[in-house]
Enzyme design. Structure first.
Site, PDB file in Angstrom:
ATOM      1  N   PHE A 113       0.837  -1.208   0.000  1.00 41.68           N
ATOM      2  CA  PHE A 113       0.000   0.000   0.000  1.00 41.68           C
ATOM      3  C   PHE A 113       0.875   1.262   0.000  1.00 41.68           C
ATOM      4  O   PHE A 113       0.865   2.050  -0.942  1.00 41.68           O
ATOM      5  CB  PHE A 113      -0.924  -0.067   1.221  1.00 41.68           C
ATOM      6  CG  PHE A 113      -1.397   1.254   1.720  1.00 41.68           C
ATOM      7  CD1 PHE A 113      -2.174   2.075   0.923  1.00 41.68           C
ATOM      8  CD2 PHE A 113      -1.062   1.676   3.001  1.00 41.68           C
ATOM      9  CE1 PHE A 113      -2.610   3.309   1.390  1.00 41.68           C
ATOM     10  CE2 PHE A 113      -1.492   2.898   3.474  1.00 41.68           C
ATOM     11  CZ  PHE A 113      -2.259   3.718   2.672  1.00 41.68           C
ATOM     12  N   ASP A 173       9.882  -7.350  -3.110  1.00 47.00           N
ATOM     13  CA  ASP A 173       8.619  -7.604  -2.416  1.00 47.00           C
ATOM     14  C   ASP A 173       8.290  -9.090  -2.542  1.00 47.00           C
ATOM     15  O   ASP A 173       8.480  -9.672  -3.615  1.00 47.00           O
ATOM     16  CB  ASP A 173       7.483  -6.748  -3.023  1.00 47.00           C
ATOM     17  CG  ASP A 173       6.311  -6.599  -2.073  1.00 47.00           C
ATOM     18  OD1 ASP A 173       5.709  -7.625  -1.714  1.00 47.00           O
ATOM     19  OD2 ASP A 173       5.994  -5.466  -1.690  1.00 47.00           O
ATOM     20  N   THR A 202       1.723  -9.324   1.454  1.00 48.28           N
ATOM     21  CA  THR A 202       0.593  -8.397   1.626  1.00 48.28           C
ATOM     22  C   THR A 202       0.518  -7.381   0.487  1.00 48.28           C
ATOM     23  O   THR A 202      -0.497  -6.712   0.340  1.00 48.28           O
ATOM     24  CB  THR A 202       0.667  -7.640   2.978  1.00 48.28           C
ATOM     25  OG1 THR A 202       1.865  -6.872   3.008  1.00 48.28           O
ATOM     26  CG2 THR A 202       0.636  -8.598   4.146  1.00 48.28           C
ATOM     27  N   ASP A 262      11.682 -12.389  -0.646  1.00 47.51           N
ATOM     28  CA  ASP A 262      11.382 -12.293   0.779  1.00 47.51           C
ATOM     29  C   ASP A 262      12.620 -11.712   1.466  1.00 47.51           C
ATOM     30  O   ASP A 262      13.692 -12.329   1.436  1.00 47.51           O
ATOM     31  CB  ASP A 262      11.055 -13.711   1.282  1.00 47.51           C
ATOM     32  CG  ASP A 262      10.932 -13.797   2.795  1.00 47.51           C
ATOM     33  OD1 ASP A 262      11.196 -12.795   3.494  1.00 47.51           O
ATOM     34  OD2 ASP A 262      10.579 -14.895   3.276  1.00 47.51           O
ATOM     35  N   VAL A 263      12.482 -10.540   2.082  1.00 47.60           N
ATOM     36  CA  VAL A 263      13.666  -9.847   2.633  1.00 47.60           C
ATOM     37  C   VAL A 263      14.347 -10.621   3.756  1.00 47.60           C
ATOM     38  O   VAL A 263      15.491 -10.323   4.095  1.00 47.60           O
ATOM     39  CB  VAL A 263      13.331  -8.421   3.129  1.00 47.60           C
ATOM     40  CG1 VAL A 263      12.969  -7.502   1.975  1.00 47.60           C
ATOM     41  CG2 VAL A 263      12.242  -8.433   4.205  1.00 47.60           C
ATOM     42  N   LEU A 319      10.522  -0.614   3.844  1.00 47.13           N
ATOM     43  CA  LEU A 319       9.092  -0.603   4.172  1.00 47.13           C
ATOM     44  C   LEU A 319       8.518  -2.005   4.332  1.00 47.13           C
ATOM     45  O   LEU A 319       7.349  -2.145   4.704  1.00 47.13           O
ATOM     46  CB  LEU A 319       8.309   0.142   3.072  1.00 47.13           C
ATOM     47  CG  LEU A 319       8.126   1.656   3.249  1.00 47.13           C
ATOM     48  CD1 LEU A 319       9.453   2.370   3.424  1.00 47.13           C
ATOM     49  CD2 LEU A 319       7.359   2.241   2.068  1.00 47.13           C
ATOM     50  N   TYR A 343       4.945  -7.304  16.127  1.00 45.14           N
ATOM     51  CA  TYR A 343       5.067  -6.075  15.342  1.00 45.14           C
ATOM     52  C   TYR A 343       5.724  -4.972  16.173  1.00 45.14           C
ATOM     53  O   TYR A 343       6.725  -4.373  15.754  1.00 45.14           O
ATOM     54  CB  TYR A 343       3.668  -5.640  14.885  1.00 45.14           C
ATOM     55  CG  TYR A 343       3.669  -4.473  13.935  1.00 45.14           C
ATOM     56  CD1 TYR A 343       4.041  -4.623  12.601  1.00 45.14           C
ATOM     57  CD2 TYR A 343       3.289  -3.207  14.370  1.00 45.14           C
ATOM     58  CE1 TYR A 343       4.033  -3.537  11.730  1.00 45.14           C
ATOM     59  CE2 TYR A 343       3.276  -2.129  13.501  1.00 45.14           C
ATOM     60  CZ  TYR A 343       3.646  -2.303  12.184  1.00 45.14           C
ATOM     61  OH  TYR A 343       3.644  -1.230  11.321  1.00 45.14           O
ATOM     62  N   LYS A 399       9.497  -3.749  15.605  1.00 45.93           N
ATOM     63  CA  LYS A 399       9.818  -2.388  15.139  1.00 45.93           C
ATOM     64  C   LYS A 399      10.708  -1.659  16.145  1.00 45.93           C
ATOM     65  O   LYS A 399      11.513  -0.807  15.759  1.00 45.93           O
ATOM     66  CB  LYS A 399       8.533  -1.601  14.900  1.00 45.93           C
ATOM     67  CG  LYS A 399       7.709  -2.097  13.705  1.00 45.93           C
ATOM     68  CD  LYS A 399       8.346  -1.689  12.377  1.00 45.93           C
ATOM     69  CE  LYS A 399       7.419  -1.963  11.208  1.00 45.93           C
ATOM     70  NZ  LYS A 399       7.990  -1.535   9.922  1.00 45.93           N
TER      71      LYS A 399
END
Ligand code: UDP
Length: 339
Positions: A14, A34, A38, A62-63, A80, A152, A156
């Protein structure tokens, strides 16, 4: 493609796809990594026929896996990649944690090798269920390290720690932004976050699902404002962290009412249980962003919602949307239609 200067991880998502549009519009070359867990290649499909096509490329990756060795020279990395919907990331807590840790480690290693500057997309979730209001960057947060949001929130938080550690140890230039509830076109209809849920429910004439009493608050930032903040932060001379969010605060019930009014929907409001650890209040103090980036949001919630509603109205298959719990199998989204 000419040598890319900007790498965007999560660039098919997004926020990432809007960032790519802006980078390309200002003449930069862009490479996206990416995994389509998602994000979706369709968010970037318009670039295939655009004049910017030769400055853009997209690789499915996939990072958290070792990064391709053949990356072209990079000047800037926007990190991101990470699911952002609580409904989604709580179904994939291990991969979410790894994305913010192992994925970032790979990104920082690439930044070091290429001498690139890295911007880390952090989050208001580092403040947890805040006991200070509004939240300034100096507030150290109130996070449950064991709860369902921790994959999450703590992911982060440690990502911020790792950025600063890497900067101190290797001298790599880092930038950290804390994003507050971005919304806008290209949110997935089944994403599970509140704005997309309410808009889709209203357009389909289904009840709007308000969790708890709906008095919890959020501060919703339109995607164009968020992207402008990302660009200014990357170009700035300070590491941060810097809050990027709209300081106008709404309760979830107020959001529901706005969505009903703007869609003209007659949907009812239906109460659902409040998820565990759901923050009660959230509003950014953006004094730092105003001062250092000369940035403040320009788009009101009403205008942003109109754009978002228009986007969802134009989606061809809104009626066929699956609930978030079943649509997000990464393999279901994996795609060979890579640009
Ligand atoms: N929420 C809601 N109904 C929904 C989805 C979310 O009432 O269908 C609430 C959720 O409990 C939270 C707020 O809306 O208080 C924002 O949730 P979201 O998942 O968008 O993001 P968060 O800010 O919690 O990360």
């Amino acid at each position: 493609m000419t040598a890319p200067l900007a790498l965007v991880t999560g660039g098919a998502g997004f926020l990432g796809s809007h960032l790519c549009d802006r980078l390309l519009a200002r003449g930069e070359s862009v490479l996206v990594l990416d995994d389509f867990s998602t994000g979706h290649a369709s968010h970037l499909a318009h670039l295939a026929d655009s004049p910017q096509r030769d400055r853009f490329s997209l690789r499915q990756h996939d990072v958290t896996q070792p990064w391709p060795a053949d990356l072209p020279p990079l000047r800037r990395i926007y990190n991101l990649a990470c699911p952002a919907s609580p409904a989604y990331y709580q179904q994939h807590p291990v991969q979410t944690t790894l994305t913010s840790t192992l994925g970032l480690w790979h990104a920082l290693e690439a930044a070091r090798r290429h001498g690139a500057r890295l911007l880390q997309a952090s989050t208001s979730e580092v403040y947890g269920d805040p006991e200070e209001h509004p939240q300034a960057e100096t507030y150290r947060g109130h996070v449950n390290p064991l709860g369902p949001r921790a994959c999450y929130d703590e992911g982060k938080r440690v990502a911020e720690t790792m950025c600063m550690a890497w900067h101190r140890e290797h001298g790599t230039e880092v930038r950290i932004v804390r994003l507050f509830n971005s919304y806008g076109p290209r949110l997935r209809p089944g994403d599970g976050r509140v704005v997309s849920n309410f808009v889709v429910q209203a357009l389909r004439g289904e009840p709007l699902t308000v969790y708890g009493d709906g008095r919890q608050t959020r501060s919703f930032c339109y995607v164009d404002d968020t992207v402008e903040g990302l660009l200014r932060m990357m170009d700035s001379a300070i590491e941060g962290p810097i809050n990027l969010g709209n300081p106008v605060e709404y309760s979830v019930l107020e959001l529901a009412e706005q969505v009903l009014r703007l869609t003209g929907s007659r949907s009812a409001i239906e109460r659902r249980p409040l998820p565990p650890d759901d923050p009660k209040r959230r509003r950014p103090d953006i004094a730092r962003a105003r001062h250092h980036l000369l940035w403040s949001p320009q788009v009101s919630l009403e205008d942003g919602l109109r754009e978002t509603i228009g986007y969802f109205r134009r989606l061809p298959d809104l009626d066929g949307v699956q609930p978030f719990s079943t649509m997000n199998d990464p393999m279901a989204n994996a795609s060979s239609e890579v640009l």
